[in-house]
Design a protein around this motif. Sequence first.
Motif, PDB file in Angstrom:
ATOM      1  N   LYS A  25       0.831  -1.208   0.000  1.00  0.00           N
ATOM      2  CA  LYS A  25       0.000   0.000   0.000  1.00  0.00           C
ATOM      3  C   LYS A  25       0.865   1.258   0.000  1.00  0.00           C
ATOM      4  O   LYS A  25       0.642   2.176  -0.772  1.00  0.00           O
ATOM      5  CB  LYS A  25      -0.914   0.019   1.227  1.00  0.00           C
ATOM      6  N   LYS A  26       1.864   1.273   0.887  1.00  0.00           N
ATOM      7  CA  LYS A  26       2.759   2.432   0.969  1.00  0.00           C
ATOM      8  C   LYS A  26       3.540   2.596  -0.332  1.00  0.00           C
ATOM      9  O   LYS A  26       3.729   3.706  -0.823  1.00  0.00           O
ATOM     10  CB  LYS A  26       3.753   2.261   2.121  1.00  0.00           C
ATOM     11  N   PHE A  27       4.002   1.467  -0.890  1.00  0.00           N
ATOM     12  CA  PHE A  27       4.787   1.530  -2.124  1.00  0.00           C
ATOM     13  C   PHE A  27       3.928   2.043  -3.275  1.00  0.00           C
ATOM     14  O   PHE A  27       4.379   2.864  -4.074  1.00  0.00           O
ATOM     15  CB  PHE A  27       5.387   0.168  -2.470  1.00  0.00           C
ATOM     16  N   ASN A  28       2.689   1.576  -3.369  1.00  0.00           N
ATOM     17  CA  ASN A  28       1.801   2.028  -4.443  1.00  0.00           C
ATOM     18  C   ASN A  28       1.552   3.531  -4.343  1.00  0.00           C
ATOM     19  O   ASN A  28       1.548   4.234  -5.355  1.00  0.00           O
ATOM     20  CB  ASN A  28       0.477   1.277  -4.400  1.00  0.00           C
ATOM     21  N   LYS A  29       1.357   4.029  -3.121  1.00  0.00           N
ATOM     22  CA  LYS A  29       1.142   5.461  -2.909  1.00  0.00           C
ATOM     23  C   LYS A  29       2.396   6.247  -3.317  1.00  0.00           C
ATOM     24  O   LYS A  29       2.313   7.256  -4.011  1.00  0.00           O
ATOM     25  CB  LYS A  29       0.803   5.738  -1.451  1.00  0.00           C
ATOM     26  N   ALA A  30       3.561   5.761  -2.903  1.00  0.00           N
ATOM     27  CA  ALA A  30       4.816   6.415  -3.249  1.00  0.00           C
ATOM     28  C   ALA A  30       5.034   6.398  -4.761  1.00  0.00           C
ATOM     29  O   ALA A  30       5.515   7.371  -5.345  1.00  0.00           O
ATOM     30  CB  ALA A  30       5.981   5.740  -2.534  1.00  0.00           C
ATOM     31  N   CYS A  31       4.637   5.308  -5.399  1.00  0.00           N
ATOM     32  CA  CYS A  31       4.787   5.178  -6.850  1.00  0.00           C
ATOM     33  C   CYS A  31       3.909   6.209  -7.573  1.00  0.00           C
ATOM     34  O   CYS A  31       4.344   6.833  -8.544  1.00  0.00           O
ATOM     35  CB  CYS A  31       4.413   3.767  -7.272  1.00  0.00           C
ATOM     36  N   LYS A  36       3.690  11.410 -10.565  1.00  0.00           N
ATOM     37  CA  LYS A  36       3.198  12.788 -10.654  1.00  0.00           C
ATOM     38  C   LYS A  36       4.335  13.796 -10.555  1.00  0.00           C
ATOM     39  O   LYS A  36       4.122  14.984 -10.758  1.00  0.00           O
ATOM     40  CB  LYS A  36       2.196  13.068  -9.531  1.00  0.00           C
ATOM     41  N   GLY A  37       5.535  13.333 -10.200  1.00  0.00           N
ATOM     42  CA  GLY A  37       6.678  14.218 -10.071  1.00  0.00           C
ATOM     43  C   GLY A  37       6.799  14.845  -8.699  1.00  0.00           C
ATOM     44  O   GLY A  37       7.565  15.786  -8.509  1.00  0.00           O
ATOM     45  N   GLU A  38       6.043  14.330  -7.735  1.00  0.00           N
ATOM     46  CA  GLU A  38       6.070  14.878  -6.385  1.00  0.00           C
ATOM     47  C   GLU A  38       7.225  14.327  -5.552  1.00  0.00           C
ATOM     48  O   GLU A  38       7.607  14.936  -4.560  1.00  0.00           O
ATOM     49  CB  GLU A  38       4.743  14.567  -5.667  1.00  0.00           C
ATOM     50  N   ARG A  39       7.737  13.167  -5.933  1.00  0.00           N
ATOM     51  CA  ARG A  39       8.849  12.533  -5.208  1.00  0.00           C
ATOM     52  C   ARG A  39       9.869  12.027  -6.199  1.00  0.00           C
ATOM     53  O   ARG A  39       9.560  11.770  -7.361  1.00  0.00           O
ATOM     54  CB  ARG A  39       8.358  11.338  -4.380  1.00  0.00           C
ATOM     55  N   THR A  40      11.090  11.832  -5.707  1.00  0.00           N
ATOM     56  CA  THR A  40      12.132  11.261  -6.562  1.00  0.00           C
ATOM     57  C   THR A  40      12.202   9.759  -6.319  1.00  0.00           C
ATOM     58  O   THR A  40      11.828   9.265  -5.245  1.00  0.00           O
ATOM     59  CB  THR A  40      13.504  11.873  -6.251  1.00  0.00           C
TER      60      THR A  40
END
Length: 64
Positions: A25-31, A36-40
Amino acid sequence: QAEGIAIAKKNNVYKGRKPVDIDRKKFNKACEEWRKGERTATSIMREFHITSPTFYRKVKGVKK
């Protein structure tokens, strides 16, 4: 070494390396955030303690 591995596989002892266990769940959210370009990608790899090939292999399994 190859002979030893072959013997171990024959005896059903050699199973290879265990897969990296991550919270899906956490990985899918991070993905999603990464797409979206919000995280590297690097920040996500650090958070989940995974390597670059593991990250991109797991990203392929996450639906867009």
